[in-house]
Design an enzyme around this catalytic site. Structure first.
Site, PDB file in Angstrom:
ATOM      1  N   PRO A  12      -8.337  -9.299   5.649  1.00 24.52           N
ATOM      2  CA  PRO A  12      -9.743  -8.924   5.686  1.00 24.52           C
ATOM      3  C   PRO A  12     -10.307  -8.479   4.344  1.00 24.52           C
ATOM      4  CG  PRO A  12      -8.389  -7.270   6.778  1.00 24.52           C
ATOM      5  CD  PRO A  12      -7.515  -8.461   6.527  1.00 24.52           C
ATOM      6  N   ASN A  13     -11.514  -8.891   4.109  1.00 22.65           N
ATOM      7  CA  ASN A  13     -12.328  -8.535   2.937  1.00 22.65           C
ATOM      8  C   ASN A  13     -11.938  -9.268   1.657  1.00 22.65           C
ATOM      9  OD1 ASN A  13     -14.076  -6.558   4.206  1.00 22.65           O
ATOM     10  ND2 ASN A  13     -12.243  -5.270   4.365  1.00 22.65           N
ATOM     11  N   ARG A  20     -16.895  -7.509  -5.767  1.00 23.91           N
ATOM     12  CA  ARG A  20     -16.992  -6.051  -5.661  1.00 23.91           C
ATOM     13  C   ARG A  20     -15.696  -5.430  -6.199  1.00 23.91           C
ATOM     14  NH1 ARG A  20     -21.475  -6.818  -4.010  1.00 23.91           N
ATOM     15  NH2 ARG A  20     -22.576  -6.090  -2.170  1.00 23.91           N
ATOM     16  N   TYR A  25      -9.563  -4.750  -8.110  1.00 31.58           N
ATOM     17  CA  TYR A  25      -9.044  -6.058  -7.710  1.00 31.58           C
ATOM     18  C   TYR A  25      -9.308  -7.179  -8.719  1.00 31.58           C
ATOM     19  CZ  TYR A  25      -8.629  -3.559  -3.290  1.00 31.58           C
ATOM     20  OH  TYR A  25      -8.295  -2.642  -2.335  1.00 31.58           O
ATOM     21  N   ASN A  77      -1.162 -11.775   2.044  1.00 34.29           N
ATOM     22  CA  ASN A  77      -1.725 -10.479   1.681  1.00 34.29           C
ATOM     23  C   ASN A  77      -2.457  -9.978   2.925  1.00 34.29           C
ATOM     24  OD1 ASN A  77      -3.057  -8.235   0.789  1.00 34.29           O
ATOM     25  ND2 ASN A  77      -3.856  -9.176  -1.086  1.00 34.29           N
ATOM     26  N   ALA A  80      -5.889  -4.595   4.397  1.00 32.38           N
ATOM     27  CA  ALA A  80      -5.818  -3.288   5.079  1.00 32.38           C
ATOM     28  C   ALA A  80      -4.893  -3.314   6.295  1.00 32.38           C
ATOM     29  CB  ALA A  80      -7.218  -2.849   5.492  1.00 32.38           C
ATOM     30  N   HIS A  83      -1.253  -1.759   6.522  1.00 35.57           N
ATOM     31  CA  HIS A  83      -0.945  -0.359   6.822  1.00 35.57           C
ATOM     32  C   HIS A  83      -1.157  -0.014   8.294  1.00 35.57           C
ATOM     33  CE1 HIS A  83      -1.318  -0.618   2.530  1.00 35.57           C
ATOM     34  NE2 HIS A  83      -2.614  -0.845   2.609  1.00 35.57           N
ATOM     35  N   GLU A 101       5.208 -10.809   0.848  1.00 40.81           N
ATOM     36  CA  GLU A 101       4.046  -9.917   0.963  1.00 40.81           C
ATOM     37  C   GLU A 101       3.489  -9.661  -0.436  1.00 40.81           C
ATOM     38  OE1 GLU A 101       5.122  -6.161   2.751  1.00 40.81           O
ATOM     39  OE2 GLU A 101       3.246  -5.196   2.096  1.00 40.81           O
ATOM     40  N   HIS A 103       0.326  -7.922  -2.814  1.00 36.50           N
ATOM     41  CA  HIS A 103      -0.855  -7.072  -2.991  1.00 36.50           C
ATOM     42  C   HIS A 103      -1.331  -7.196  -4.424  1.00 36.50           C
ATOM     43  CE1 HIS A 103      -0.236  -5.428   0.926  1.00 36.50           C
ATOM     44  NE2 HIS A 103       1.046  -5.282   0.619  1.00 36.50           N
ATOM     45  N   ARG A 110      -1.839   4.264  -5.516  1.00 42.03           N
ATOM     46  CA  ARG A 110      -3.106   4.548  -4.831  1.00 42.03           C
ATOM     47  C   ARG A 110      -2.888   5.590  -3.724  1.00 42.03           C
ATOM     48  NH1 ARG A 110      -6.042  -0.910  -3.493  1.00 42.03           N
ATOM     49  NH2 ARG A 110      -7.780   0.571  -3.263  1.00 42.03           N
TER      50      ARG A 110
HETATM   51  O1  CA2 Z   1      -4.040  -4.675  -3.308  1.00 46.35           O
HETATM   52  C1  CA2 Z   1      -4.175  -5.437  -2.338  1.00 46.35           C
HETATM   53  O2  CA2 Z   1      -4.078  -6.658  -2.410  1.00 46.35           O
HETATM   54  C2  CA2 Z   1      -4.518  -4.838  -0.970  1.00 46.35           C
HETATM   55  O3  CA2 Z   1      -3.813  -5.592   0.017  1.00 46.35           O
HETATM   56  C3  CA2 Z   1      -6.016  -5.033  -0.806  1.00 46.35           C
HETATM   57  C4  CA2 Z   1      -6.582  -4.381   0.469  1.00 46.35           C
HETATM   58  C5  CA2 Z   1      -6.114  -2.944   0.599  1.00 46.35           C
HETATM   59  O4  CA2 Z   1      -6.550  -2.407   1.844  1.00 46.35           O
HETATM   60  C6  CA2 Z   1      -4.610  -2.808   0.491  1.00 46.35           C
HETATM   61  O5  CA2 Z   1      -4.262  -1.449   0.571  1.00 46.35           O
HETATM   62  C7  CA2 Z   1      -4.123  -3.388  -0.834  1.00 46.35           C
HETATM   63  C8  CA2 Z   1      -8.106  -4.399   0.463  1.00 46.35           C
HETATM   64  C9  CA2 Z   1      -8.723  -5.744   0.222  1.00 46.35           C
HETATM   65  C10 CA2 Z   1     -10.197  -5.558   0.065  1.00 46.35           C
HETATM   66  O6  CA2 Z   1     -10.652  -6.551  -0.821  1.00 46.35           O
HETATM   67  C11 CA2 Z   1     -11.855  -6.358  -1.420  1.00 46.35           C
HETATM   68  C12 CA2 Z   1     -12.206  -7.279  -2.372  1.00 46.35           C
HETATM   69  C13 CA2 Z   1     -13.395  -7.145  -3.033  1.00 46.35           C
HETATM   70  C14 CA2 Z   1     -14.248  -6.111  -2.735  1.00 46.35           C
HETATM   71  C15 CA2 Z   1     -13.891  -5.198  -1.776  1.00 46.35           C
HETATM   72  C16 CA2 Z   1     -12.694  -5.319  -1.105  1.00 46.35           C
END
Ligand code: CA2
Length: 149
Positions: A12-13, A20, A25, A77, A80, A83, A101, A103, A110
């Site tokens: 997701p996201n 963003r 990221y 990946n 969220a 977790h 896996e 990230h 973090r």
């Molecule tokens: O570091 C990573 O790849 C994560 O899997 C990214 C997740 C986060 O919840 C994990 O703890 C670590 C979040 C992805 C959200 O992606 C976004 C991308 C652009 C703008 C906002 C969020």
């Protein structure tokens, strides 16, 4: 000979990558990451499908579909859901497809809730903090691993 098939699953996201929070990221978009992975797959003579889904059930369905398609390895990946998702963990355990896996960020630098993963103990490898290159390292590893067996 039929080329081996690999999948990349983005949680997701991640469709918002590059748009963003570039300080966490980076500025590379998901399309660009997938483009690089497809170039690597082509060079290595394997097939690759990349999928992104924002919903847990949709990702579980994709994991089941990967098994039905005979996928050799998955770079995932879970974002969220890393977790939180016992459902995705159970799906990966059930299909028994080797997975890495990935990230983008170093989750261990973090918040404490990001230090826990429902996937890591099942994964062939865990990569975090390499940015988008983590996906390439994960895919390369799975391709090479399959060549040895
Ligand atoms: O570091 C990573 O790849 C994560 O899997 C990214 C997740 C986060 O919840 C994990 O703890 C670590 C979040 C992805 C959200 O992606 C976004 C991308 C652009 C703008 C906002 C969020």
């Amino acid at each position: 000979m039929v080329a081996r098939l690999f999948w990349v699953l983005h949680g997701p996201n991640l469709n918002r990558l590059g748009l963003r929070e570039p300080e966490i990221y980076g500025s590379t978009t998901l399309e660009e990451i997938n483009r690089r992975l497809h170039a690597m797959a082509l060079a290595d003579g394997v097939e690759l499908d990349c999928h992104q889904h924002n919903h847990e059930g949709g990702l579980v369905d994709l994991i089941h579909q990967a098994a039905a398609r005979g996928v050799h390895g998955i770079v995932i990946n879970p974002a969220a859901y890393t977790h939180t998702s016992i459902a995705m963990r159970d799906a990966l355990a059930a299909v028994a497809i080797p997975f890495v896996e990935v990230h983008i960020s170093n989750v261990h630098r973090r918040e404490p809730f990001r230090h826990q993963s429902y996937f890591s103990d099942l994964a062939e490898a865990v990569i975090c903090g390499l940015g988008p290159e983590g996906y390439e390292a994960g895919l390369k590893f799975l391709i090479r691993r399959g060549q040895k067996s």
